[in-house]
Motif scaffolding. Structure first.
Motif, short mmCIF file in Angstrom:
data_model
loop_
_atom_site.label_atom_id
_atom_site.label_comp_id
_atom_site.label_asym_id
_atom_site.label_seq_id
_atom_site.Cartn_x
_atom_site.Cartn_y
_atom_site.Cartn_z
N GLY A 43 0.80 -1.22 0.00
CA GLY A 43 0.00 0.00 0.00
C GLY A 43 0.83 1.27 0.00
N TYR A 44 2.17 1.14 -0.02
CA TYR A 44 3.05 2.31 0.00
C TYR A 44 3.97 2.29 -1.21
N VAL A 45 4.51 3.47 -1.54
CA VAL A 45 5.46 3.63 -2.65
C VAL A 45 6.73 4.27 -2.08
N TRP A 46 7.89 3.74 -2.48
CA TRP A 46 9.15 4.34 -2.06
C TRP A 46 9.42 5.58 -2.90
N ILE A 47 9.68 6.70 -2.24
CA ILE A 47 10.03 7.96 -2.91
C ILE A 47 11.49 8.23 -2.62
N ASP A 48 12.30 8.22 -3.68
CA ASP A 48 13.75 8.40 -3.53
C ASP A 48 14.09 9.74 -2.90
N GLY A 49 15.23 9.76 -2.22
CA GLY A 49 15.75 11.01 -1.68
C GLY A 49 16.30 11.88 -2.81
N TYR A 50 16.66 13.10 -2.46
CA TYR A 50 17.16 14.04 -3.46
C TYR A 50 18.02 15.12 -2.78
N HIS A 51 18.83 15.80 -3.58
CA HIS A 51 19.61 16.92 -3.09
C HIS A 51 18.77 18.20 -3.19
N ARG A 52 18.66 18.88 -2.06
CA ARG A 52 17.91 20.15 -1.99
C ARG A 52 18.92 21.28 -1.83
N TRP A 53 18.68 22.38 -2.52
CA TRP A 53 19.52 23.57 -2.41
C TRP A 53 19.01 24.38 -1.22
N ASP A 54 19.89 24.66 -0.24
CA ASP A 54 19.44 25.41 0.95
C ASP A 54 19.80 26.89 0.89
N GLY A 55 20.25 27.34 -0.27
CA GLY A 55 20.63 28.74 -0.42
C GLY A 55 22.14 28.94 -0.43
N HIS A 56 22.86 27.92 0.08
CA HIS A 56 24.33 28.00 0.15
C HIS A 56 25.00 26.74 -0.40
N ARG A 57 24.31 25.61 -0.21
CA ARG A 57 24.88 24.33 -0.64
C ARG A 57 23.74 23.31 -0.78
N TYR A 58 24.08 22.16 -1.36
CA TYR A 58 23.12 21.08 -1.47
C TYR A 58 23.11 20.27 -0.18
N THR A 59 21.93 19.88 0.26
CA THR A 59 21.78 18.99 1.40
C THR A 59 20.90 17.82 0.97
N TRP A 60 21.15 16.66 1.54
CA TRP A 60 20.42 15.47 1.15
C TRP A 60 19.12 15.35 1.95
N VAL A 61 18.03 15.11 1.25
CA VAL A 61 16.74 14.83 1.86
C VAL A 61 16.52 13.33 1.68
N HIS A 62 16.39 12.59 2.78
CA HIS A 62 16.26 11.14 2.73
C HIS A 62 14.95 10.72 2.07
N GLY A 63 15.01 9.56 1.40
CA GLY A 63 13.82 8.99 0.80
C GLY A 63 12.84 8.54 1.88
N ARG A 64 11.62 8.20 1.45
CA ARG A 64 10.60 7.82 2.41
C ARG A 64 9.53 6.95 1.74
N TRP A 65 8.81 6.22 2.56
CA TRP A 65 7.64 5.49 2.10
C TRP A 65 6.44 6.42 2.19
N ASP A 66 5.61 6.42 1.17
CA ASP A 66 4.42 7.28 1.18
C ASP A 66 3.25 6.51 0.59
N ARG A 67 2.09 6.79 1.10
CA ARG A 67 0.87 6.14 0.60
C ARG A 67 0.31 6.99 -0.55
N PRO A 68 0.05 6.37 -1.70
CA PRO A 68 -0.55 7.13 -2.80
C PRO A 68 -1.88 7.75 -2.37
N PRO A 69 -2.19 8.94 -2.88
CA PRO A 69 -3.42 9.61 -2.48
C PRO A 69 -4.69 8.91 -2.97
N ARG A 70 -4.56 8.09 -4.00
CA ARG A 70 -5.71 7.31 -4.50
C ARG A 70 -5.19 6.11 -5.27
N PRO A 71 -6.00 5.07 -5.41
CA PRO A 71 -5.57 3.87 -6.14
C PRO A 71 -5.15 4.21 -7.58
N GLY A 72 -4.08 3.60 -8.02
CA GLY A 72 -3.60 3.81 -9.39
C GLY A 72 -2.69 5.01 -9.56
#
Length: 96
Positions: A43-72
């Protein structure tokens, strides 16, 4: 009353245009970090992490499991898009 209405419309237009503003980062993002996650969660989907720009450098945002908002629904991952003068972040989203 006219003044109030005009101010309300102006605020709505300005807030809408700000939502479409993109920040261009001149420094290329580093390669993504490969995260190992536990086995599939029903019932969950893995969402990969990504590099976010914080205004000075890139920081890593960890991936997470998330439930789709609706089937399909399918997760479309976010990505850094090369643009003139740098890179722009295109956020991930659910496609229905």
């Amino acid at each position: 009353m006219k003044k109030f209405l005009l101010m309300t419309v102006a605020a709505a237009v300005l807030s809408t245009s700000a939502a479409f503003a993109q920040i261009i980062v001149r420094v290329a993002p580093p390669p993504p970090i490969v995260e190992h996650h536990e086995h599939e969660r029903r019932g969950y989907v893995w969402i990969d992490g990504y590099h976010r720009w914080d205004g000075h450098r890139y920081t890593w945002v960890h991936g997470r499991w998330d439930r789709p908002p609706r089937p399909g629904a399918v997760w479309i991952p976010g990505h850094w898009d090369a643009r003139p003068g740098g890179y722009a972040w295109i956020p991930g989203r659910w496609r229905y």
